[in-house]
Write an enzyme that holds these catalytic residues in place. Structure first.
Site, short mmCIF file in Angstrom:
data_model
loop_
_atom_site.label_atom_id
_atom_site.label_comp_id
_atom_site.label_asym_id
_atom_site.label_seq_id
_atom_site.Cartn_x
_atom_site.Cartn_y
_atom_site.Cartn_z
N SER A 182 1.38 -10.57 1.66
CA SER A 182 0.35 -9.62 1.26
C SER A 182 -0.99 -10.33 1.31
CB SER A 182 0.63 -9.16 -0.18
OG SER A 182 -0.53 -8.56 -0.72
N SER A 183 -2.04 -9.58 1.65
CA SER A 183 -3.37 -10.18 1.65
C SER A 183 -3.75 -10.63 0.25
CB SER A 183 -4.40 -9.17 2.16
OG SER A 183 -4.01 -8.71 3.43
N GLN A 201 3.99 4.36 -0.11
CA GLN A 201 2.96 4.69 0.89
C GLN A 201 3.62 5.20 2.18
OE1 GLN A 201 -0.77 2.39 1.86
NE2 GLN A 201 0.48 1.56 3.51
N HIS A 248 -2.11 -11.27 8.10
CA HIS A 248 -1.08 -12.30 7.93
C HIS A 248 0.10 -11.92 8.81
CE1 HIS A 248 0.85 -9.32 5.44
NE2 HIS A 248 -0.21 -9.28 4.63
N HIS A 288 1.26 -8.28 9.05
CA HIS A 288 0.50 -7.39 9.94
C HIS A 288 0.86 -7.66 11.40
CE1 HIS A 288 -2.45 -7.68 6.47
NE2 HIS A 288 -2.32 -6.39 6.60
N MET A 333 -6.28 -3.28 6.35
CA MET A 333 -7.52 -3.54 5.61
C MET A 333 -7.96 -4.98 5.88
SD MET A 333 -7.50 -1.26 2.22
CE MET A 333 -6.53 -2.31 1.18
N GLY A 334 -7.45 -5.58 6.97
CA GLY A 334 -7.88 -6.92 7.35
C GLY A 334 -7.22 -8.00 6.53
O1 PAF Z 1 -1.46 -0.53 3.72
C1 PAF Z 1 -2.69 -0.70 3.89
O2 PAF Z 1 -3.13 -1.80 4.29
C2 PAF Z 1 -3.66 0.43 3.59
O3 PAF Z 1 -3.21 1.20 2.52
C3 PAF Z 1 -3.95 1.31 4.82
C4 PAF Z 1 -2.69 2.01 5.30
C5 PAF Z 1 -4.52 0.45 5.95
C6 PAF Z 1 -4.98 2.39 4.46
O4 PAF Z 1 -6.18 1.84 4.05
#
Ligand code: PAF
Length: 283
Positions: free
Chosen positions: A185-186, A153, A34, A37, A30-31
């Site tokens: 985390s963002s 998730q 950091h 990612h 979701m941009g």
């Molecule tokens: O973990 C995330 O950043 C979000 O839940 C994802 C997997 C990109 C879905 O929007």
């Protein structure tokens, strides 16, 4: 690096990669990128010649419109980081591309999505599953990387891939932490300096849990007492389950546990998790 703002653009780029006989790895985000990612990107690059990253702040996984509105964004910086890392293509769709007028199909793992953290955030994992299913269909990667930080998730996406026969592999990647232990985390960027300092209590609680040689109830008690030492922390969820199935556990644990904590600091919800293998249990 190809920056694709439409689905047909991205499909064209991926077709080109495939025509060259290359594997495609995928990192959905979701941009507001950091180091966590970028670790996912590195893992993908170690396994595929071409890596696609998506940047899409998915509205359907936010319960509170204010949370969606204030979610941090910095596309220029994100693109520079991905360029510097040698990513092949970025997908940055509009909300109307992903959810065209009249879209009514949702994807949900009925049980897993509504327990634990999902019970505190109704609809959240339905939104996640729905967007990830769409992104998988758009990108059609050979594999996709997901961080272990959002452990629920990760298990939900694995379950969806298995149940819906998506022809791809899910690669779990360990949580990346700041020097003091806070999981990256963002959302950390939205913490005040005081809350940022306080949030380290989450990883301290998990460290303490790892040292407990006792029952699930004792582990839970230790975590609660560590969190209680931090007045800025409001514990929202504490779940200790069997690691893979997320099934409830009690008493003396015999298998690897997933310990998942969510807590608010000044209204910002943070999560952290750890797998704990009790002494004497098979890993
Ligand atoms: O973990 C995330 O950043 C979000 O839940 C994802 C997997 C990109 C879905 O929007």
């Amino acid at each position: 690096m190809d920056v694709c703002t439409t689905i047909p653009d991205l499909r064209r780029v991926v077709r080109g990669v495939r025509a060259g006989g290359h594997k495609v790895g995928f990192v959905p985000t979701m941009g507001y990128l950091h180091a966590g990612h970028m670790r996912l990107v590195e893992e993908a690059q170690a396994r595929a010649e071409a890596v696609v990253v998506s940047i899409f702040v998915n509205p359907t996984q936010f319960g509170d419109p204010k949370d969606l509105e204030t979610y941090p964004r910095n596309t220029e910086r994100d693109l520079q980081m991905l360029r510097d890392a040698g990513v092949n293509a970025v997908l940055m769709p509009q909300v109307a591309d992903i959810y065209p007028d009249g879209a009514e199909t949702v994807v949900e793992t009925e049980q897993l999505a509504n327990m634990l953290h999902g019970a505190v955030r109704p609809g959240h994992y339905r939104g996640v599953c729905t967007v990830v299913a769409k992104l998988f269909n758009i990108v059609q990667p050979d594999f996709a990387c997901f961080g272990e930080k959002d452990y629920q998730q990760l298990q939900i996406i694995r379950t969806m891939v298995r149940d819906l026969h998506f022809p791809l592999e899910i690669l779990p990647v360990p949580t990346v932490r700041e020097a003091d232990g806070l999981a990256m985390s963002s959302r950390n960027a939205r913490l005040t300096p005081e809350d940022r300092a306080a949030a380290v209590v989450l990883s301290r609680a998990l460290d303490a849990a790892e040292d407990v040689d006792g029952t699930v109830e004792e582990i839970s008690e230790v975590i609660r007492s560590v969190i209680a030492t931090e007045p800025r922390a409001a514990l929202r969820g504490l779940d200790i389950t069997e690691a893979r199935s997320l099934a409830p556990v009690s008493g003396q644990p015999r298998t690897t546990l997933a310990v998942m904590i969510s807590a608010e600091f000044g209204g910002i919800l943070l999560i952290d998790q750890r797998e704990i293998t009790p002494k004497g249990a098979p890993a």
